[in-house]
Structures are given as C-alpha cells and as structure tokens.
Design a protein around this motif. Structure first.
Motif, PDB file in Angstrom:
ATOM      1  N   UNK A 108      -5.810  16.989  22.696  1.00  0.00           N
ATOM      2  CA  UNK A 108      -6.108  17.925  22.317  1.00  0.00           C
ATOM      3  C   UNK A 108      -5.309  18.681  24.152  1.00  0.00           C
ATOM      4  N   UNK A 109      -4.224  19.171  24.600  1.00  0.00           N
ATOM      5  CA  UNK A 109      -4.589  19.546  25.427  1.00  0.00           C
ATOM      6  C   UNK A 109      -4.360  20.831  25.913  1.00  0.00           C
ATOM      7  N   UNK A 110      -4.216  21.728  26.751  1.00  0.00           N
ATOM      8  CA  UNK A 110      -4.925  22.649  27.293  1.00  0.00           C
ATOM      9  C   UNK A 110      -3.680  23.741  26.776  1.00  0.00           C
ATOM     10  N   UNK A 111      -2.516  24.006  26.196  1.00  0.00           N
ATOM     11  CA  UNK A 111      -1.252  24.536  25.311  1.00  0.00           C
ATOM     12  C   UNK A 111      -1.879  24.503  24.322  1.00  0.00           C
ATOM     13  N   UNK A 133      -5.012  24.303  22.408  1.00  0.00           N
ATOM     14  CA  UNK A 133      -6.199  24.902  23.070  1.00  0.00           C
ATOM     15  C   UNK A 133      -6.323  25.861  23.353  1.00  0.00           C
ATOM     16  N   UNK A 134      -5.298  26.731  23.799  1.00  0.00           N
ATOM     17  CA  UNK A 134      -5.228  27.927  24.092  1.00  0.00           C
ATOM     18  C   UNK A 134      -4.443  28.783  22.682  1.00  0.00           C
ATOM     19  N   UNK A 177      -5.687  28.611  19.970  1.00  0.00           N
ATOM     20  CA  UNK A 177      -7.101  28.872  19.419  1.00  0.00           C
ATOM     21  C   UNK A 177      -7.853  29.867  20.265  1.00  0.00           C
ATOM     22  N   UNK A 201      -8.904  29.798  23.264  1.00  0.00           N
ATOM     23  CA  UNK A 201     -10.201  29.276  24.235  1.00  0.00           C
ATOM     24  C   UNK A 201      -9.668  28.959  25.472  1.00  0.00           C
ATOM     25  N   UNK A 202      -8.603  29.181  26.089  1.00  0.00           N
ATOM     26  CA  UNK A 202      -7.964  28.332  27.391  1.00  0.00           C
ATOM     27  C   UNK A 202      -7.814  29.278  28.633  1.00  0.00           C
ATOM     28  N   UNK A 209      -5.671  31.388  28.212  1.00  0.00           N
ATOM     29  CA  UNK A 209      -3.824  31.865  27.936  1.00  0.00           C
ATOM     30  C   UNK A 209      -3.898  33.234  27.388  1.00  0.00           C
ATOM     31  N   UNK A 223     -12.310  29.422  17.371  1.00  0.00           N
ATOM     32  CA  UNK A 223     -12.363  28.422  16.470  1.00  0.00           C
ATOM     33  C   UNK A 223     -13.242  27.067  16.845  1.00  0.00           C
ATOM     34  N   UNK A 243      -2.093  27.034  30.763  1.00  0.00           N
ATOM     35  CA  UNK A 243      -2.663  26.997  29.261  1.00  0.00           C
ATOM     36  C   UNK A 243      -1.527  27.876  28.356  1.00  0.00           C
ATOM     37  N   UNK A 244      -0.605  28.695  29.080  1.00  0.00           N
ATOM     38  CA  UNK A 244      -0.308  29.411  28.283  1.00  0.00           C
ATOM     39  C   UNK A 244       1.394  29.288  29.683  1.00  0.00           C
ATOM     40  N   UNK A 282      -2.221  19.289  30.342  1.00  0.00           N
ATOM     41  CA  UNK A 282      -3.472  18.732  30.918  1.00  0.00           C
ATOM     42  C   UNK A 282      -4.616  18.803  29.705  1.00  0.00           C
ATOM     43  N   UNK A 285      -8.056  19.503  27.357  1.00  0.00           N
ATOM     44  CA  UNK A 285      -8.525  21.187  27.819  1.00  0.00           C
ATOM     45  C   UNK A 285     -10.067  21.189  28.092  1.00  0.00           C
TER      46      UNK A 285
END
Lengths: 561, 651
Positions: A243-246, A248-249, A251, A253-254, A256, B43, B530-531, B547, B549
């Motif tokens: 699960x990459x950071x994009x 995750x974010x 959701x 939590x990253x 973002x 979540x 992240x974004x 990368x 998470x």
C-alpha cells in the motif's frame, strides 16, 4: 527542606571516592539504602544501575498467569489470555455478554453460565466498550488469540514481509558471490561480467554497505567510480509497495491533502485522533481504538556485575512475593537516619510545644513561619542528630568522618578552581571522629514491647531537654544516646553568612565488626581484612543532606525569641 | 527574539514581492471554502479488520523461527529526544519513549560546554541518562536478557563520536551485550522503502540532514545539514504563542468569575507553556500550509486585491469560524486594558483584531509598544492571519502555580499559528541555516553530475518533524520554488538568497545558485509524498508517492528491523573485540595506585573515555590517496584537545 542520608555506590566512577555533592551528576551515585544490594563475594555495595538483570519469569499482572518464556516473544510481551486494557483510560477491561434475547416466556434461554454469544469488552471506568469499534467475540475465552490474528495481518507487518521478500534474493546472491570470492569487493568489480551482475552487485553492496567497511576495503572508492557509469540504470528491481503512501493518504493517515484539510478545520473541542501525540505518531498505527493486551511483567534476579553471584532472586511463582536469595545492603550496613532537632520541635511536636510553652507563641505557626523556622538560616548554627542502627548480630564500632568537599573538588581548570575558592565552603560541619559502638541487633521481640513506650517518653524527655540545651550549651556533638541497637550521635553545622544552596556533604562511614562465628560474614573477603579474622572493617560513603539554606535577608529574628 | 523577528520580516518582504512562478499561477485563489471540509476519520481500525482474514505464511515462519532463539536482534533508534526500540523482524517498534520524560530536555544538543570541567560534568550526566534509557530498553520495555541479544543501533550520521562511544561502552560494559552494530539511519530509511539508492532527508529534533546514498553506499562527503528542525520549530511555536496566543485564566470564585471570557483574556504567561504543552500543540494541532507566496502570487493577479482582501478572507466569518465570535480579542475593550496595563499588549491585540495591509510596517496601536521589529512581527502575523483559514483552537492547560482560580486555564491557539509556525523551517537565506529545501539542493549540487537525475527523482523524507501534515508536499513545492530562476532585477527586492544585502545593492547580476539544477525540475520526486503534484516526467511518475506507507518517523527503525531480519546491516563489533581493545584494562589499577590524589570521577572521564578506534565510523574511513586519512586528523586533533586538559589537570 528534606533531610536525607543516601548511600554511595561506586559503580559510576573508577575511584572509590564519591564525587563532590554539589555536582548535579553526583546525585546519581547515591541511593537510598533500601534499593541497594550487597555482594558478599566482592564485599561491595551494588546498586540498581550496575547489577546485571536476568529475567527469571514472566507473568501477567492481571491474571497472574506465568507465561513460558518461549511464547513471550511471539505474543509480543503481552498477555495472550483474556486480559485487556481500555484504549482510553488503561483500566482493565472485562468481558461481558450481550443482553439475553428478550423472550418473554422464560429465563431459560441463556443456558450457558457465561452468557449470550456476542461478547464484548467493557471498561467499567470510562464505559468504553469494544462494540464501539466493531470488535465482538463469539466465545468469552481466548480473546487474545482472536485479536492477535488481526495484529499479525496489520498493514505494517504485511508490508514488512513484502520488503523482506524483496531483499532476500539479493542477500542470498550476495552471500553466494561473496562465498565464491574471497575479497568482498570483487563482486562489485565483476558485475559487468556476470549474467546476474546487477543483482549480485547490488546485493553485495547491500551486504557490505554501511560505514566502516571502507576501513577493511580501501577499494570502496574505486568501486563507486565503477558504479557511476551505471548511474541511470536501475541497479535493483523496483519495489512495489503493498500500500503506497498515496493510497494511504487517501485514507487520511499519511499527512497528505486530506490530512491538511482535516487539521485546518479542527473544531475547538474536537477529540482529534488519539494517535496524534508525538509518541503515537511515531508508533503509527499502534495506538488505535483497539483493546490493548496487558503487558507482561517479569520477575528478575540480579547478579553482581563483577563476580556474577546472585544478589537477589525471587521465587518463581507469580503469586509469591518472597525471595529465594536476598542480599540487600540493609542487612549489612548500618542504617543511618538524620534529624534536625529544631525541625522536630517545630514540626513533629508543633502542637505539643505550643501547648507546653509558657512564653508567648501559643498560636500555631502558619505554614510560612514553619518554613522559616524549620529551614536553615544563613549565619546560624544548627545541631543535627544521626541515628545509626546496627543490623548485624555483632556489635560494631563506627567511625564517621566528613569528607572535605572543597578540597576534593574536581581539579578543573585554574579558572574554575579559583571560582571554587571564591565561594569557599558555605558551611562547616563538626562531627566527632572518635569511634563509638552500636550494640548488636537482637531479635526484635526481645525488647519490643516496653521499648516503644520508653522510646516515646525518652523522645519527649530528650526533646524538652533539647529545648533548653542551646542556652546552656551542653553537649551537642558526640554520642548522645545509646539504646538497643541504635546509637544517636550529634553534630553541628555552622552556616556562613553568605551561604546559599543546599547543605549537603559527603560522609565516610567505616565500621569495624567482630565476627566470632563464621556465618554468615565469615566468608567476607574484606579489603582491609587482616590475617586474624577477628575484626573486619568496612567503609562506605554517604551523602547527608540537611536542607536548603534560607538566605540571610529573609531570615526571621523571631526564631530566637 | 530579535533575530527571529528580523528574519521573518525579511521573508515577508520577499514573499510579498515575488513574481508568480510560472507553473504556480494556475492554482486556485483565495476563497478556500470551508465546505470542502470533509471529516475523514482515520480508518486504521477498519483496515485492520478487513485484512484480518488470513495471516501471512511468512509471519508464521518468523514466529516459529524465533520461538526459542534469541537471533532476533534488538533494534534501537536512539534520538536526542525520542527513542524507538523493538525486535528485528517486526514491522513496528515495540516501544517509543521520550528519552528524558515528556518535560525533559533532549539528551544532547548541538553544542558542548567549552570548559573542560563543565564538559566532563555534562558528559557524566549524559552517560547517566543514556545508561538509564538503555537499561530500561532491555529491562522494562523488551523484558529480555541483554546478554543474549545482539544489538543494532540506528546511527545518525552526525551523531557525535563521543556519544557513539558512550552508547557502545554502556552496552558492552554495563549490559554486556554480545555484539553491537551501527547502521546509518539514512540508509536504513531507504531500506524501509525497498530501495538502496536515493537522497534521504532526515528532519529530526536537533537538525535536518540530507545524505545522498547510491547503491547502499552513503556518500558522506556530500552530507548537508541545517539546524532548522523540530527544536527550532518548538521554540518558534513558543514565541508565537507568547506573542499572539490568548490565555483565559481559570475562573475564580467571586465577582470576577462571572466576567465574560473576553474580559478575562490575557497574554499567555510563558510559564504555562511547558515543553509538554508545546509538544502537545505541535503534534496535535500544527500542520504545514501551502506556500504563502503561492497564495499571494495568485492573488496579485486578481485586480483590486488590496481593497477586497478583508472581504475575501473571511466571507463567512460569523458562522464558519465560530471560535472567533466566542471570544473577542477586544483590543479596545476597556476592561481588558485594565487587566493588561501594558501599552504593548493592547496594541498587539488591536492589531490582531484590525488586520491591515501587511506592507504598512509602521502601524499599530499607540505605536509606542515595541520597536519597529515588533510592529513588523505583527505585520507578518496579520498577514499570516489573513491568509489562513485554519480554525482557532482552545486547549486546556494547567495554570501557573500563582494563579488563584480553580480548574484549568484555557489557551487559545490562533489558527494561523497552527498553520504557519512551520514557515520557520522553509525560510532560507542564512548562510549557516539554510532552509530544508536548500540543503536538498545543495546536496544535489555536490553529488556527481551523473547521479543527480537519479537522486533528484528519489528523494525520501524521514524523521519525526516531517510527520507534520502537509510537510512533504510543501517541501516539494519549496524545492521547485527555490530552483526557479531569480526574478529579473527590475523587481526591487531580491530572492531570498541575496536578501540580506537589502534594497540598495541591486545592480550586479544576481547569483543564480541553482541554475545548473534547473534542468532537473521535471525529475524531482519525493518517493513518500502523500499527495504528489501531477508528475512532469515518467521517472517522477514512477517514483513519487510510491513508497510504502510507513510513517516517516519510524522509517529508520523499520529499516533497522529489516536489516536485522536479513542478517545484514552494519559491521558487528563483538564484545570480545571490545574487551581486547580496551586500552586501560591493564594499567587501571596502577593508575589509581600511582595517583591517589586524583579526584573521584574525573580520572574515569579523562582516562577511560579516550576513544577506542574499534567502532567503525564513516569519519574514520580512509580517503582516497592524496588526502591524509581522516583518522589521523581526528587523532591528532584529539591529542591537541587532550593535551591542554591534561595540563590543566596537572596544574
């Protein structure tokens, strides 16, 4: 204000002489007597900072189940049975059944004594329950096992396993290539030739990496030079995240965009996420709304760091609070307590004194006055009492000597030495250095009953006597009192006018004891032991703290009146 | 204080007058409407639940593997402030703790006492604390026997050698671990994202450090560092709160208790801002907003910006930010000015409640309050305030001991402080304290040309401070902004890197520091962004945001755990080797006999703690032929350092 006597453990420095007490680091070399151990083999005091600790058993503090050490690791040091903590308030959770099905006809429906199937965990303190976060159980037992499944498949451990798979072939290749070639760097050089050169080189690099290797391998630099040519090649297969950071974010939590939006519109009193504390942040997803399994405790046995003899060893059973072996310093060293008579008068017997006193001062002193009266005012002289209690079955001869702190002050640069000189000892301690005896410890029952009463009477008598003493200038220094296995010696501290800070001094206590029977002290190898095993001497340092000096300006004159 | 003010004002001018960067001009303008607020609950639990069906077969093998064994190593990531510890082979640390309690100071700082005696005392205290931490790692957190566990220390590349020695000494001598290996934190962070090449930025508590790594080899000579990091952020946050925060003391019984909140509000007393409170605000309330220049640039394009700004800023002010109407700062409130007698205070509050154009530095209340510095600070504050849509927060704090009321006081944190405190990390222009974006670019300037593209496209951000929401996207945009060509000299003020010279020297051609990097712009990619912005090249697309998470703060630890599980990572120093290398083992007793007058504790520090060269460290790697080996330099230096102390002791 607090007066105390702490005992020195020499583990922090190589010399047996303790550091001067005004250094802030010195406080870590001194410990209360009840925390210290005594190694009979080395004839030395050991503290909790230097003993080596071994775990002799694990148990859950809640259910007192002794966990075999084999499963402790897999269960992550937490109870694998039914013990949980509330994620909000850390109270112990209890398993509660659901309400019985509301059948009007009879109460027989909940057949089992345990209750109705959807079980959940409930906090009796904050009323949190696990149904809130959607955790319910079919059976009331083995809850941890049911929960651990979800812990094992937490995203981070899955991701971690994937990473391991990703690197493993490289490591294997590197170990192969390095085993085939003696020089580890040869892999780096030969990677143009090998068919699997890329992975081999990368893995060799991975295995060798890390600073310091260069020390053994001066060719690192040239190796890197070779590498530069292949700079734009990907020397390693790309890692595909689970699960990459994009993702995750998305959701939230990253950190973002969604996170920023969330943060910028935090409501005033909103309970923002629990995980947003520094520690929580670092733990990532550990701190969630899940019930927490209770961390295990361990029973520890401690060994002397020098001779590895056991100093203390608890009984195995979790319910037991006894020890199999217990060599605590309190059984070997005389216990020393300190009292400042003027404080005892003012505090301990404030009311009695107030009632007794014929002259003025009938009103109970206010807190502030007490403070001033109990404190040590600069420029005054105060007596103090050291009471030594002998734990040994033999009488001991004790000699006290005060370490001259400023002579022993650190030989630092000349500049600061001059400073030391400038603020020369702020107080002078006078204490008799003539040895005195403390009687042997006898079993407590021998003089327990009447001594208590006698003690109080004596104390009162002594106190009232003390009251007059400053006027009559009777003896304040020297042995004041002997009874049972306690001897009280008096000393005096004279504060200089310009004194500041704490009255704190190191005191060397050396005691000589005669051991006519070989047990249990018979095998002590004392450093100063002569050939004749009749008397032995043991010396240890203590730091005596009398309290904080009240500067002269604020002192109250009414102390004398 | 003054320094802070100056620097911030400097930045203020620059950002105001900066022309729009070409690619940013399209960004949406001011009314960042609040309707977009979409409360997303974390979540985490639901994810856990959904994926709980089958457990990975690998994990079971790990578990069986380590059932009786002690081959799992202990991985310790010792920070100056926060330690992360656990067993290798696990995906997250077992425990994370403050090294010296929540209110404690960091274990070590960026400087040491210059006086030998003071330094010795400092070292002793440090050793005591480190020893306490290390012992608690084994005995309290992991409940394991140190004698049976190999240890991996996650080592920051700039960790002072004496601390490294100290950690090793405690581990070997006090805890008697069988072996210790040190692994570079930056490299381990890369492992944690499945790579061995990249440009790693670690933004921790004391400093931010960039280190390029190629094929698992850290290029230490290209390391770059700046003290703009967590502790700077904290102190800046504290200053801002003292200046612009509001404090409502606890209500006291009696007539004054019935006063409305507005009339009770006072300036924030510094003593309520304990380290724990600051930490709380920092971690729970702060985030990083978009670059201010982006907003301003976008706005400059809209006509009539100056006139309408107030309307545009707070269109739904009354309902969307109810916190503002709850309490007024009430600069002209007479009750309050009686509470705060100082002119400075009231002027400050009036400034806050009447924001004006930021380019008017000589304004504010009675004018006699602070110097121009304070006014400029206020100008800056009002500008931030106008461009921030973050809500103000109330926080319950313990009142100072002297206060009379009951219960807790309330600290009101203005939204712009939450959003803009992080600006301090992105303000460059100082020679000694480059911004975080600048150290990344400086590193890229130093690396070999053929590595630049690779490294620019694999930037990895780790460290606790980078966990501030929005930090990574902002850093990316700062990098792009810093690399833009400087504005044409017709625009009066300078870009940030020449701004110190002021207005008068504007004629010479500008020094375009990062011109050579400009061609890399399409390749820049932060792999744990992240974004990310829409990628400009294939390579950036393949990398940015790809990368796993893991949280940035944990990355180094996870890498250490991975290295431990793979039986790699770091040169092991075994206890036997350590004992052999003990330089004083033999003559210790003799020393003590010969010099009985030696004061306690000191002989220990000066003699036993001479560094042993057994610990591998990158500063001891011999350089290629031509330059003298660093090890010799350090040795001769240490001798030079040691000799005066020795004489001092003798004297």
């Amino acid at each position: 204000m607090a007066s105390s006597v702490l005992y020195h453990c020499p583990c922090l420095s190589t010399s047996p002489i303790p550091p001067p007490p005004h250094l802030p680091s010195s406080s870590h070399s001194f410990h209360p007597l009840h925390t210290l151990f005594f190694c009979e083999e080395c004839d030395a005091v050991r503290c909790n900072r230097c003993v080596s600790v071994e775990v002799s058993g694990y148990y859950c503090p809640n259910c007192l189940f002794e966990v075999p050490s084999a499963s402790v690791r897999a269960e992550k040091n937490r109870c694998a049975r039914n013990c949980f903590m509330c994620p909000n308030c850390r109270n112990t959770l209890s398993v509660v059944p659901s309400d019985p099905p509301d059948a009007g006809d009879g109460r027989i429906v909940p057949i089992s004594t345990v209750g109705e199937p959807p079980f959940f965990l409930y906090c009796s303190h904050c009323r949190w329950d696990s149904a809130e976060v959607g955790i319910t159980f079919e059976k009331p037992t083995g809850l941890a096992a049911q929960l651990q499944k979800s812990e094992d498949s937490a995203p981070d451990s899955l991701e971690f396993e994937r990473l391991k798979e990703h690197f493993e072939p490289l490591i294997r290749a590197s170990s192969l290539s390095s085993s085939s070639s003696a020089v580890p760097s040869s892999a780096a050089h030969s990677h143009h030739l090998h068919s699997t050169s890329i992975t081999a080189a990368a893995s060799a690099a991975l295995a060798r990496d890390i600073p310091g290797v260069g020390k053994y391998n001066p060719l690192t630099r040239s190796g890197r030079g070779n590498k530069d040519r292949s700079a734009n090649k990907d020397e390693m297969p790309d890692y595909k995240s689970r699960m990459d950071i994009i993702t995750a974010s998305k959701h939230g939590s990253g950190g973002g965009v969604t996170d920023i939006e969330f943060m910028s519109h935090l409501e005033k009193r909103s309970r923002c996420r629990y995980s947003r504390t520094a520690v929580g942040l670092q733990l990532g997803s550990i701190i969630t709304e899940q019930p927490l399994r209770i961390p295990l405790h361990s029973k520890r046995s401690k060994r002397c760091p020098a001779c590895t003899h056991i100093l203390i060893k608890p009984e195995q059973k979790a319910q037991s609070v006894r020890y199999k072996i217990k060599l605590v310093a309190a059984n070997y060293l005389p216990a020393i307590t300190i009292a400042l008579p003027h404080q005892v008068e003012k505090f301990g017997h404030a009311s009695a004194e107030a009632a007794k006193r014929p002259y003025g001062k009938a009103a109970a002193p206010t807190e502030e006055e007490k403070e001033a009266m109990g404190g040590l005012v600069a420029g005054e002289t105060y007596p103090f009492h050291l009471s030594l209690t002998n734990p040994l079955y033999d009488p001991i001869q004790v000699k006290l000597s005060v370490q001259r702190m400023h002579v022993a002050a650190p030989s630092s640069s000349d500049h600061s030495a001059a400073q030391e000189k400038a603020r020369r000892p702020p107080f002078v301690v006078s204490l008799s250095t003539t040895p005195f005896s403390v009687a042997a410890f006898a079993e407590a029952w021998e003089y327990d009953d009447d001594d208590d009463i006698l003690d109080d009477d004596e104390l009162e008598a002594r106190l009232s006597g003390r009251e007059k003493e400053p006027k009559t200038k009777t003896k304040t220094v020297g042995v004041l009192e002997k009874r049972a296995n306690v001897t009280i010696v008096g000393g005096e501290v004279m504060l200089r006018k310009e004194a500041r800070g704490n009255v704190k001094f190191n005191m060397l206590v050396s005691y000589t004891y005669r051991s006519d029977d070989p047990s249990p002290e018979g095998n002590i190898g004392s450093p100063s032991k002569s050939k004749v095993p009749e008397t032995k001497t043991f010396a240890f340092y203590t730091v005596v703290e009398l309290g904080t000096i009240i500067p002269r300006e604020e002192s109250r004159i009414d102390i004398e009146s | 204080m003054v320094v802070v003010k100056k620097r911030r004002v400097r930045n203020n001018r620059v950002t105001l007058s900066r022309p729009p960067p070409p690619q940013m001009s399209g960004t949406p303008t001011t009314p960042r409407s609040k309707t977009t607020f979409n409360p997303t609950t974390p979540p985490a639990t639901s994810r856990v639940q959904s994926s709980a069906i089958h457990s990975s077969p690998h994990y079971t093998t790990t578990r069986r593997h380590s059932l009786y064994g002690v081959e799992d190593r202990v991985v310790i990531d010792p920070g100056s402030r926060i330690w992360k510890i656990g067993f290798s082979g696990e995906g997250k640390p077992r425990d994370v703790f403050y090294s010296d309690g929540r209110n404690g100071q960091p274990l070590w700082g960026l400087s040491r006492a210059s006086d030998a005696a003071e330094r010795a005392e400092e070292d002793r205290l440090l050793e005591i604390k480190v020893e306490r931490c290390l012992r608690s790692v084994f005995h309290d957190s992991l409940l394991t026997d140190p004698k049976a566990r190999k240890v991996i220390i996650v080592e920051h590349p700039l960790l002072p050698l004496h601390i490294k020695e100290m950690i090793a000494r405690i581990l070997f001598e006090n805890l008697q671990v069988p072996s210790v290996s040190f692994a570079s934190s930056h490299l381990l962070s890369l492992f944690a994202v499945g790579r061995i090449t990249g440009l790693v930025l670690d933004c921790g508590h004391l400093e931010s450090v960039t280190l390029p790594i190629f094929a698992a080899r850290p290029l230490f000579p290209q390391i770059r560092t700046t003290p703009l990091a967590g502790s700077r952020f904290s102190s800046h946050l504290r200053n801002l709160l003292i200046f612009f925060g509001t404090y409502l003391p606890p209500t006291s019984p009696g007539p004054s208790g019935s006063l409305p909140a507005a009339s009770r509000s006072v300036r924030v007393p510094p003593e309520i801002l304990t380290d724990a409170v600051i930490e709380e605000v920092k971690t729970r309330c702060c985030f990083v907003g978009e670059a201010l220049s982006t907003i301003l640039d976008a706005r400059e394009n809209t006509p009539g910006f100056d006139d309408q700004s107030t309307d545009m800023d707070f269109p739904p002010s009354s309902d969307a930010t109810p916190s503002e109407s709850d309490y007024s700062y009430a600069g002209h409130d007479s009750v309050m000015s009686s509470v705060q007698s100082s002119v400075q205070d009231s002027s400050e509050f009036s400034v806050i409640s009447h924001p004006r154009a930021p380019d008017d530095p000589r304004r504010g209340g009675g004018g006699g309050g602070g110097g121009s510095g304070e006014n400029q600070l206020q100008a800056l504050a009002s500008m931030y305030k106008r461009h921030s849509t973050a809500t103000d927060l109330k926080m319950s704090v313990t009142p100072p001991a002297s206060s009379a009321g009951l219960g807790n006081g309330t600290l009101i944190i203005p939204g712009w402080i939450r959003e803009r405190t992080a600006e301090v990390l992105f303000e460059g222009g100082d020679v000694d304290e480059s911004s975080i974006a600048e150290i990344i670019l400086d590193t890229l300037l130093k690396v070999p040309v053929d590595l630049r593209k690779t490294l620019a496209s694999t930037i990895l951000i780790s460290g606790g401070t980078s966990m501030l929401p929005g930090f990574i996207p902002r850093l990316y945009s700062e990098i792009i902004r810093a690399i833009q060509p400087p504005p044409p000299p017709t625009r009066p003020p300078k870009p940030y890197n020449t701004v110190q010279h002021g207005h008068e020297k504007s004629s010479p051609p500008q020094y375009d520091r990062y011109a050579t990097l400009r061609q890399l712009i399409p390749y820049f990619a932060v792999i744990n962004n992240p974004s990310p912005e829409p990628p400009l090249s294939d390579r950036a697309k393949a990398n940015s945001g790809k990368a796993p998470a893991f949280s940035p703060a944990c990355m180094a630890w996870v890498g250490g755990s991975l290295a431990g599980a793979l039986k790699t990572g770091g040169v092991e120093v075994s206890r036997e080797k350590w004992d052999e290398a003990d330089p004083h083992r033999d003559d210790d007793d003799m020393d003590m006999d010969l010099s009985p007058s030696k004061p306690g504790g000191h002989g220990h520090d000066l003699q036993q703690h001479t560094p042993r060269n057994i610990l591998p460290d990158w500063t001891r790697i011999p350089l290629p032929s031509g330059a003298p080996p660093v090890i010799m330099i350090t040795q001769s230096q240490s001798q030079q350092v040691a000799s005066p102390t020795a004489t001092a002791v003798g004297a």
